[in-house]
Design an enzyme around this catalytic site. Structure first.
Site, PDB file in Angstrom:
ATOM      1  N   HIS A 287       0.831  -1.217   0.000  1.00 14.73           N
ATOM      2  CA  HIS A 287       0.000   0.000   0.000  1.00 14.73           C
ATOM      3  C   HIS A 287       0.868   1.270   0.000  1.00 14.73           C
ATOM      4  O   HIS A 287       0.477   2.292   0.566  1.00 14.73           O
ATOM      5  CB  HIS A 287      -0.992  -0.023   1.169  1.00 14.73           C
ATOM      6  CG  HIS A 287      -0.365  -0.079   2.530  1.00 14.73           C
ATOM      7  ND1 HIS A 287      -0.900  -0.807   3.571  1.00 14.73           N
ATOM      8  CD2 HIS A 287       0.748   0.506   3.040  1.00 14.73           C
ATOM      9  CE1 HIS A 287      -0.144  -0.664   4.648  1.00 14.73           C
ATOM     10  NE2 HIS A 287       0.854   0.143   4.350  1.00 14.73           N
TER      11      HIS A 287
ATOM     12  N   HIS B  55      -0.422   5.378   9.416  1.00 18.90           N
ATOM     13  CA  HIS B  55       0.976   5.833   9.355  1.00 18.90           C
ATOM     14  C   HIS B  55       1.099   7.212   9.981  1.00 18.90           C
ATOM     15  O   HIS B  55       1.552   8.166   9.342  1.00 18.90           O
ATOM     16  CB  HIS B  55       1.442   5.879   7.899  1.00 18.90           C
ATOM     17  CG  HIS B  55       1.316   4.581   7.170  1.00 18.90           C
ATOM     18  ND1 HIS B  55       0.122   4.115   6.681  1.00 18.90           N
ATOM     19  CD2 HIS B  55       2.236   3.634   6.868  1.00 18.90           C
ATOM     20  CE1 HIS B  55       0.317   2.940   6.094  1.00 18.90           C
ATOM     21  NE2 HIS B  55       1.589   2.624   6.195  1.00 18.90           N
TER      22      HIS B  55
ATOM     23  N   HIS C 232      10.801  -3.125   3.181  1.00 14.82           N
ATOM     24  CA  HIS C 232      11.293  -1.743   3.107  1.00 14.82           C
ATOM     25  C   HIS C 232      11.672  -1.245   4.485  1.00 14.82           C
ATOM     26  O   HIS C 232      11.207  -1.756   5.505  1.00 14.82           O
ATOM     27  CB  HIS C 232      10.303  -0.792   2.429  1.00 14.82           C
ATOM     28  CG  HIS C 232       8.983  -0.562   3.117  1.00 14.82           C
ATOM     29  ND1 HIS C 232       8.065  -1.554   3.369  1.00 14.82           N
ATOM     30  CD2 HIS C 232       8.407   0.588   3.576  1.00 14.82           C
ATOM     31  CE1 HIS C 232       6.974  -1.044   3.943  1.00 14.82           C
ATOM     32  NE2 HIS C 232       7.167   0.254   4.099  1.00 14.82           N
TER      33      HIS C 232
ATOM     34  N   GLU D 134       5.217  -4.641   8.433  1.00  9.78           N
ATOM     35  CA  GLU D 134       3.774  -4.519   8.153  1.00  9.78           C
ATOM     36  C   GLU D 134       3.193  -5.759   7.495  1.00  9.78           C
ATOM     37  O   GLU D 134       1.992  -6.021   7.584  1.00  9.78           O
ATOM     38  CB  GLU D 134       3.543  -3.400   7.125  1.00  9.78           C
ATOM     39  CG  GLU D 134       3.851  -2.011   7.530  1.00  9.78           C
ATOM     40  CD  GLU D 134       3.549  -1.035   6.383  1.00  9.78           C
ATOM     41  OE1 GLU D 134       3.494  -1.471   5.217  1.00  9.78           O
ATOM     42  OE2 GLU D 134       3.362   0.144   6.675  1.00  9.78           O
TER      43      GLU D 134
HETATM   44 FE   LIG Z   1       2.479   0.988   5.278  1.00  5.24          FE
END
Ligand SMILES: [Fe+3]
Ligand SMILES: [Fe+3]
Lengths: 282, 120, 282, 120
Positions: free
Chosen positions: A12, A59, A196, A243
């Protein structure tokens, strides 16, 4: 009773939304990424779900550090896109599947989960981007083709929940959907990742091998991923890539045996390994 | 859990290889993150643009933190407890690519970062 | 490691605070109620706890219905009394036991609880009144003699957690305290109840028999109360009296065998059955 | 769970014997409760006192709800979805004993309520 028609997994990454906003989806940089979503979009059109359960993390947009819920469940009629600092995006609000939200909340609490229940809240790119990727962006003045039930998982402030707890929540989600009166067709979207890391000296960390292994085996061998620790996720996928454990909520709501109809990987999207899967119960 | 070993540590930097938003960084960076969070509202962004230093003082930021924000020093902001998800809202005021911020975290030039980390 | 030195149970009726604010503690109406707290106050002075864990519910003061957490844990350094509509009360703020709060939050999440973690929040009469009852009100300019770790339980919006879940949280609380480095002396205050109902045609409902049975047996036969349903609590103690299940968090953190050093009952305090107990591990 | 049987039901009232704040009353009373919640702030209490009807309209309350608030009709406010913990903040603006509010819920005179329910 309602029926689970499939499970989708996807990244996302906010830059995906930005690329769409700027009309860059067909650019050389982005086309190979977006091409991988043609199949899921067709699958959604063919399957005509009524409700999308979207598991994602905020976030630092809808929740600040003053009050951090471990799990939150949406029971609102409507979710507007939140301003993440760049101003409002030109996409419609999301209609809420409030009835299913309350039913799920009831089942969760009865099953000894301790959710926060949200009736008035906005949603960030964690929900927006998967909806755009899987449904396509509605025409000007149009609406999203499905209602949403948002489930927020804290993956930002430690302690974050364990992968095992995410899995257990998916089991309750399945029971909640399958005991929900009516004949709604429900798709479950597990979102986040893939590898990431945005901060620290390891920033820019990517792990395409692990990402590919995830996509290859999330259907056939979810136990491998379910049994990993939070520390394993951080180490393997990066601090923000952790995540990915939110996909376990979706996977746990599906049958032990599933068919993987589609799998797609692209790296890097912005600073992130990115991709998706389409699963159906076998 | 914090701070997985990292062969690519740069000398002269003191951000851990994998900083996690735990109790300590929550405490350390709370005011900075709260100021950054506020920039989600358009009125706040206007106030920030109109008089940045006054805006930062309103949130009680100390000298070092105000200097780091003024310099858009992403490395220093994280060292002072800033969390990237919040301080990204500062980057939305005068847009800067997230890869530049990533490079600053890694202690690398933007070009090296794109090539070595992201394979571009 | 820290040590649990005792468990206290008490009502937290707001009128108790009002009576103290107005200097009515010695009045004919209130004296018999407050007299029952002489022993617990002496016990607190003798036992010199460093930290009070206070389990209570917010009453629409710190949380609105937009976002209702099932369980919340405080990790703040300081908790100011919230304005409940009557203006600020003239009592000092509460210093937070932030270290123990984080340690407990870690243990909870690892034990598959899903708390909201609160770093900036005010506290209502649910915490204020027990502190006043057990510590006495500090002199002008003075401070509370203990730090607090607030634990909020949603007893207002359904679904409320089950009595069984409250019990389980108490078991984690015990482990958290007993694994907390240092030598803090910790007292646990379970608050709420006893029987009362503020709304509907059954408003003014009191159940002194059940209240007395609760006080008589919470030490010796907690399983009786632990095994009741949420519906049982509402029916037996009234819709707001169902708060009483929060005492189970305290009771579960104690040994199976405890000594009841003190027990006090008074009815009605405002519209509520009221009282307290003092327990020590046997 | 809702509505345990109650021998003391009063005819002519339509608050259930034991109303619970569930999904339905959350929906029904949301605006009223939100308005009442706002009265926790002194500035809001001032605005409420200065022009009550304008204040209620600002929260989008409909005619029936504004009338119930104006009349301090505690029975009607709860029937319209108000929850006592929130609407108590209205009672703090012009103080009224909680036992009067209880009596209104029960559909009894204050005196009868004190005697029959609270044994006073
Ligand atoms: Fe995220
Ligand atoms: Fe209470």
């Amino acid at each position: 009773m309602a029926q689970i028609i499939g499970g989708l997994g996807t990244s996302h990454v906010p830059s995906i939304g930005v690329a769409l906003d700027r009309g860059l989806a067909g650019s050389d940089d982005w086309k190979p990424f977006f091409d991988g979503y043609d199949y899921p979009q067709k699958w959604m059109r063919d399957q005509r779900p009524d409700i999308a359960v979207v598991i994602f993390n905020d976030h630092g947009n809808s929740f600040f550090l003053d009050r951090v819920p471990t799990f939150a469940v949406g029971v609102a009629d409507n979710y507007a896109p939140v301003d993440e600092g760049w101003g409002p995006r030109n996409i419609p609000s999301f209609k809420g599947a409030a009835d299913l939200g309350w039913h799920f909340a009831d089942q969760l609490v009865e099953s000894h989960f301790d959710p926060m229940i949200c009736r008035e809240i906005e949603v960030d790119h964690g929900l927006q981007v998967p909806m755009e990727l899987f449904c396509g962006r509605p025409d000007e003045g149009g609406e999203w083709p499905v209602k949403v039930l948002p489930i927020w998982v804290n993956t930002i402030q430690f302690p974050i929940p364990t992968p095992q707890r995410c899995w257990e929540m998916g089991e309750v989600l399945r029971r909640a959907i399958e005991s929900f009166p009516g004949d709604d067709r429900v798709v479950i979207m597990g979102t986040g990742g893939l590898s990431h890391q945005l901060q620290g000296r390891r920033a820019g960390f990517l792990n395409p091998d692990a990402d590919r292994q995830w996509l290859d085996t999330i259907a056939s061998d979810p136990d491998h991923w379910r049994n990993m620790t939070r520390e394993d996720y951080v180490e393997t996928f990066g601090s923000e890539g952790a995540e990915l454990m939110m996909w376990l909520v979706m996977r746990a709501a599906m049958n032990r045996d599933v068919s993987m109809l589609h799998k797609h990987y692209f790296v890097p999207a912005s600073m992130t390994g990115a991709g998706c899967v389409v699963l159906e119960n076998a | 859990m914090a701070n997985a070993p990292d062969d690519q540590n740069q000398p002269g930097t003191d951000i851990p290889p994998t900083p996690l938003l735990d109790r300590d960084s929550n405490l350390r960076g709370y005011k900075l993150n709260k100021m950054a969070m506020s920039l989600g509202a358009p009125e706040s962004r206007q106030a920030f643009k109109a008089d940045e230093d006054a805006y930062l003082r309103r949130f009680g930021l100390d000298d070092a933190t105000r200097a780091a924000v003024a310099a858009r020093d992403w490395h220093e902001m994280v060292r002072l407890g800033g969390n990237l998800f919040f301080i990204l809202k500062i980057s939305a005021v005068d847009p800067v690519p997230i890869t530049s911020i990533g490079a600053a975290q890694a202690g690398m030039s933007h070009e090296d970062f794109l090539k070595e980390r992201l394979g571009k």
